[in-house]
Motif scaffolding. Sequence first.
Motif, PDB file in Angstrom:
ATOM      1  N   ALA A 186      69.094  78.364  68.807  1.00  0.00           N
ATOM      2  CA  ALA A 186      69.994  77.218  68.703  1.00  0.00           C
ATOM      3  C   ALA A 186      71.005  77.194  69.837  1.00  0.00           C
ATOM      4  CB  ALA A 186      70.709  77.233  67.353  1.00  0.00           C
ATOM      5  N   GLU A 187      71.597  78.343  70.132  1.00  0.00           N
ATOM      6  CA  GLU A 187      72.549  78.429  71.236  1.00  0.00           C
ATOM      7  C   GLU A 187      71.868  78.107  72.558  1.00  0.00           C
ATOM      8  OE1 GLU A 187      75.071  81.832  73.691  1.00  0.00           O
ATOM      9  OE2 GLU A 187      74.251  82.317  71.722  1.00  0.00           O
TER      10      GLU A 187
ATOM     11  N   ALA B 114      70.875  73.934  72.578  1.00  0.00           N
ATOM     12  CA  ALA B 114      71.769  72.891  72.080  1.00  0.00           C
ATOM     13  C   ALA B 114      72.136  71.854  73.130  1.00  0.00           C
ATOM     14  CB  ALA B 114      73.037  73.519  71.500  1.00  0.00           C
ATOM     15  N   GLU B 115      72.344  72.262  74.368  1.00  0.00           N
ATOM     16  CA  GLU B 115      72.769  71.337  75.414  1.00  0.00           C
ATOM     17  C   GLU B 115      71.658  71.036  76.413  1.00  0.00           C
ATOM     18  OE1 GLU B 115      76.295  72.778  77.277  1.00  0.00           O
ATOM     19  OE2 GLU B 115      77.412  72.975  75.399  1.00  0.00           O
TER      20      GLU B 115
ATOM     21  N   ALA C 203      67.748  72.137  66.661  1.00  0.00           N
ATOM     22  CA  ALA C 203      69.006  72.175  67.405  1.00  0.00           C
ATOM     23  C   ALA C 203      68.987  71.321  68.670  1.00  0.00           C
ATOM     24  CB  ALA C 203      69.324  73.625  67.788  1.00  0.00           C
TER      25      ALA C 203
ATOM     26  N   LYS D  31      68.937  68.142  71.205  1.00  0.00           N
ATOM     27  CA  LYS D  31      69.543  66.812  71.140  1.00  0.00           C
ATOM     28  C   LYS D  31      68.457  65.747  71.276  1.00  0.00           C
ATOM     29  CE  LYS D  31      70.659  66.861  76.107  1.00  0.00           C
ATOM     30  NZ  LYS D  31      71.756  66.904  77.099  1.00  0.00           N
TER      31      LYS D  31
END
Length: 291
Positions: A52-53, A56-57, A84, A86
């Motif tokens: 997820a980390e 995420a972006e 997670a 986008k």
Amino acid sequence: MKVSFIGLGVMGFPMAGHLVKAGFEVTVFNRTHSKALDWADKHQGKAAESVAECVAEADMVLVCVGNDDDVRSMTTSETGALAAMKPGAILVDHTTTSALLSEELDKAAQEVGVRFMDAPVSGGQAGADNGVLTIMCGGDDALFNELQPIFEAYGKSSVLMGSVGQGQRAKMVNQICIAGVLNGLSEGLILAEKSGLDIPTLVDCLKNGAAGSWQMENRAVTMAQDKFDFGFAIDWMIKDLGFCLDEAQRQGVRLPLTEKSMAAYKALSESGEGRMDTSVLMKAVTVESKG
């Protein structure tokens, strides 16, 4: 553009490194976190502690792991990437999997607004290290074109084979051809050795002719020297040929030579050769040649 790379094995580690060299901002995740830290130290990238980390972006998430279940764990599980990522981001699977898994991932990606492409690679560890992989893609034209800057970072060639799943089917054909070539090369080397031919001289003679192949140029001499401790392990080839035979069954055809190669590789693995390179097939062919 922010890129995430999940899976830092012998292929993923250098592939992710080439992305940094190409100017991308790269964050990596590996189940053994120490390997992600090693990669980040070497390539001045970021190492995430969770999927997820990591994603995420990200604008693009690239996956290169072991098998279908590993891919599911990294993508469609509760802690996987799709939960997670986008909306509008891109998921690319470089793992060699079943075509059915690619279709499954595409459906799951669509449900969360993510675009997906299957893109297995060929060229082995050397191809990954040198950034000259062949990438076989399944997806739509627009997405394929959008991914070209990514693929050019670690690929010599990328080809769109058709809709989702067709990249994996192309990789199946690739693995079938490798097994077939190694069968013929093994028999040829057996006869050459019995006939007293010098193998390096023979390879130099044949490699640029009609019998030439990557396997001949890169593996024939080491096969004759009984050296097999490098390259693509046969345990992975057994997995890949299993996909080939399953797909053949779905298509209503038999692949006799592939079935024979599969049986030989399984026997070699059971005898302790599972981590040897695919060219170790010569050992099975040598036994068979003696009757």
